[in-house]
Design an enzyme around this catalytic site. Structure first.
Site, PDB file in Angstrom:
ATOM      1  N   GLU A 186       9.786  17.066  14.230  1.00 16.17           N
ATOM      2  CA  GLU A 186      10.246  16.843  12.864  1.00 16.17           C
ATOM      3  C   GLU A 186       9.487  17.782  11.929  1.00 16.17           C
ATOM      4  O   GLU A 186       8.293  17.619  11.700  1.00 16.17           O
ATOM      5  CB  GLU A 186      10.019  15.383  12.456  1.00 16.17           C
ATOM      6  CG  GLU A 186      10.636  15.029  11.132  1.00 16.17           C
ATOM      7  CD  GLU A 186      10.501  13.552  10.803  1.00 16.17           C
ATOM      8  OE1 GLU A 186      11.438  12.986  10.214  1.00 16.17           O
ATOM      9  OE2 GLU A 186       9.460  12.963  11.129  1.00 16.17           O
ATOM     10  N   LYS A 227       0.862  -1.176   0.000  1.00 11.50           N
ATOM     11  CA  LYS A 227       0.000   0.000   0.000  1.00 11.50           C
ATOM     12  C   LYS A 227       0.904   1.233   0.000  1.00 11.50           C
ATOM     13  O   LYS A 227       1.440   1.622   1.026  1.00 11.50           O
ATOM     14  CB  LYS A 227      -0.918   0.053   1.225  1.00 11.50           C
ATOM     15  CG  LYS A 227      -1.988   1.163   1.094  1.00 11.50           C
ATOM     16  CD  LYS A 227      -2.405   1.766   2.400  1.00 11.50           C
ATOM     17  CE  LYS A 227      -1.464   2.815   2.900  1.00 11.50           C
ATOM     18  NZ  LYS A 227      -1.401   4.062   2.061  1.00 11.50           N
ATOM     19  N   ASP A 243      -5.807   4.741   1.825  1.00 12.16           N
ATOM     20  CA  ASP A 243      -5.247   5.516   2.932  1.00 12.16           C
ATOM     21  C   ASP A 243      -4.904   4.607   4.106  1.00 12.16           C
ATOM     22  O   ASP A 243      -5.178   3.411   4.105  1.00 12.16           O
ATOM     23  CB  ASP A 243      -6.188   6.656   3.359  1.00 12.16           C
ATOM     24  CG  ASP A 243      -7.547   6.152   3.859  1.00 12.16           C
ATOM     25  OD1 ASP A 243      -7.650   4.969   4.251  1.00 12.16           O
ATOM     26  OD2 ASP A 243      -8.504   6.955   3.862  1.00 12.16           O
ATOM     27  N   GLY A 244      -4.282   5.210   5.114  1.00 13.54           N
ATOM     28  CA  GLY A 244      -3.859   4.428   6.272  1.00 13.54           C
ATOM     29  C   GLY A 244      -5.001   3.967   7.141  1.00 13.54           C
ATOM     30  O   GLY A 244      -4.982   2.851   7.669  1.00 13.54           O
ATOM     31  N   CYS A 272      13.697  11.775   6.388  1.00 11.14           N
ATOM     32  CA  CYS A 272      13.647  11.432   7.803  1.00 11.14           C
ATOM     33  C   CYS A 272      15.013  11.498   8.468  1.00 11.14           C
ATOM     34  O   CYS A 272      15.113  11.707   9.682  1.00 11.14           O
ATOM     35  CB  CYS A 272      13.038  10.048   7.992  1.00 11.14           C
ATOM     36  SG  CYS A 272      13.814   8.774   6.962  1.00 11.14           S
ATOM     37  N   GLU A 302      10.348   2.126  10.156  1.00 13.19           N
ATOM     38  CA  GLU A 302      11.328   3.171   9.871  1.00 13.19           C
ATOM     39  C   GLU A 302      10.569   4.480   9.968  1.00 13.19           C
ATOM     40  O   GLU A 302       9.742   4.806   9.114  1.00 13.19           O
ATOM     41  CB  GLU A 302      11.950   2.964   8.488  1.00 13.19           C
ATOM     42  CG  GLU A 302      13.262   3.708   8.299  1.00 13.19           C
ATOM     43  CD  GLU A 302      13.060   5.123   7.813  1.00 13.19           C
ATOM     44  OE1 GLU A 302      13.146   6.040   8.670  1.00 13.19           O
ATOM     45  OE2 GLU A 302      12.818   5.318   6.627  1.00 13.19           O
TER      46      GLU A 302
END
Length: 477
Positions: A380, A171, A203-204, A280, A246
């Protein structure tokens, strides 16, 4: 506008079970370039079922058979390399030079790294006590990939799954799905058996959660935000499947006074701004020894002022837009927070660059006089925003560097090799770059703490997709 509504399931391009269109937006123009379908849990069920059926036979293939398939995939990828670069530029906004030299290149480098590692992998070994240890494919793998380095993460997950004899359901991010569709075409052309690789867009909340919770998914590999990684872990916990993550980072770049300031500081600025800051492992906190602080600020201000924003379709070293209006808003909020908290603007600031009113462009921004308690030092940002923090001693530098919830990467600039090794050994990060050294294909990529668990790339990436089986033979055998 491209019609990319189909999913790749069981070796075929199929329609979604329920129509649900989403436009893919070019972030430089804010105009749609394609239409995809957003899948449902039912589409995930169909893909997982195909992967489960395929695993029964694919898991029994030899290393030599799988190597032949991977070599064919590499050949196809190289042939369609420019197409991949152009696709990523269109959907992500990465300038075409950067897409060609970096974004698309990972599809070759990582795949070759896995091929080399698979040739060295010991699938069977005998222990000193006589027992046999077998390394076997883990099963059906759910793979969720992000938008910032899209084909990078796809290759780092799909290839080790297929290389080890597992099967998978991918996905990709709904913001950058077109490179995944292109990669699915390559996998199909390479001749991987039906059901070994499956692609469902979505989507998630719907598709990502359905994958993570699925009874027949044996492993989840996720790259994205720490928040979403926690959600994947919770969803996966009920079926006790393996989860590798990750996640985010807030990587320190520790600059000592005995380093080559001109090169180290300028390179640090460039690395922070690379990919519009959407990496990242970007060195977003520059920690500078007090005696060199003023000089470093001069260099950083000059380097930041020379950073240009430009049209992604044009060749050059300029910076492109952020991926979406959502990301643009997040970055603007944090730049404004830096100003409100009293950090000193050296370069950039809130708003769009002059002449770029259309598109999700931001000003390359550098803050000085930051302390490690500010939001811009702790959160972040995921945009071209650098925070510069002074320190007085080596001990203080290490303390500031480690004072973060993250632990993905760290950078050290020093002219003293002993100090480089000493500091690197104490930094709580999965990767440490000394004096500008870059990440190499085949080396493990991953982090400590809330930057995730597991490693991607080379032999270490293969190991995450393998189960260990001990076979106890009678002494007479």
């Amino acid at each position: 506008m491209r019609n990319e509504r189909k999913f790749y399931i069981d070796g075929q391009w199929v329609d979604p079970l329920k129509p649900n269109d989403l436009e893919v937006i070019n972030p430089a123009t804010e105009k749609p370039i394609a239409v995809i379908s957003m899948g449902t849990a039912a589409d995930i069920d169909r893909a997982v079922a195909a992967a489960k059926r395929a695993f029964a036979t694919y898991s029994q293939t030899s290393v030599e058979e799988r190597l032949a398939l991977l070599e064919k995939l590499l050949e196809i990828y190289k042939r369609r390399y420019e197409e991949m670069a152009r696709t990523i530029t269109a959907e992500l906004g990465a300038p075409i030079t950067m897409s060609t030299e970096q974004q698309a290149d990972v599809g070759v480098g990582h795949l070759q790294g896995f091929i080399d590692a698979l040739k060295r992998l010991k699938t069977r070994e005998v222990l000193p006590n006589g027992d046999v240890v077998r390394r076997e494919p883990i099963g059906v793998c759910g793979l969720i990939t992000p938008w910032n380095w899209p084909i990078n993460q796809i290759v780092l997950k799909v290839v080790p799954a297929l290389a080890t004899g597992s099967t998978c359901v991918l996905k990709p991010s709904e913001f950058t799905p077109l490179n995944a569709i292109l990669y699915a075409e390559m996998v199909h052309e390479a001749g991987f058996p039906a059901g070994t690789f499956n692609l469902v867009n979505g989507d998630g909340l719907e598709c990502g959660a359905a994958l993570s919770r699925h009874t027949y998914v044996d492993m989840m590999s996720f790259t994205g935000s720490t928040r979403a990684g926690i959600a994947v872990s919770k969803d996966a916990a009920e079926t006790v499947k393996r989860v590798t993550l990750e996640l985010g980072g807030k990587s320190p770049n520790v600059v000592f006074a005995d380093s080559d300031l001109e090169e180290g500081v300028a390179d640090g600025v460039a690395q922070c701004f690379n990919n519009s800051g959407q990496s990242c492992d970007a060195p977003t906190r520059m920690l500078v020894e007090r005696s060199a602080y003023d000089k470093a600020l001069e260099i950083a201000e000059r380097a930041g002022g020379q950073a240009e924003v430009g049209n992604p379709e044009e060749e050059g070293t300029h910076i492109g837009p952020l991926v979406s209006h959502i990301q643009f808003g997040r970055v603007q909020t944090l730049i404004e927070a830096g100003v409100a908290e009293g950090a000193r603007l050296l370069v950039g600031g809130p708003g769009k660059p002059e002449g770029f009113e259309t598109g999700y462009f931001v000003k390359p921004t550098i803050f000085a006089d930051v302390n490690n308690d500010m939001r811009i030092a702790r959160e972040e940002v995921f945009g071209p925003v650098l925070s510069i923090i002074p320190f007085d001693t080596e001990e203080e530098a290490i303390a500031i560097a480690n004072d973060t919830a993250y632990g993905l990467a760290a950078y050290v600039q020093t002219g003293d090799p002993d100090r480089a090794d000493r500091v690197a050994s104490r930094l709580r990060a999965g990767m440490v770059h000394i004096n500008g050294a870059t990440h190499r294909y085949g080396s493990p990529f991953g982090g400590y703490k809330q930057s995730g668990n597991g490693r991607e790339g080379g032999i270490f990436g293969l190991e995450d997709f393998l189960e260990i089986k001990t076979v106890h033979h009678p002494a007479r055998m």
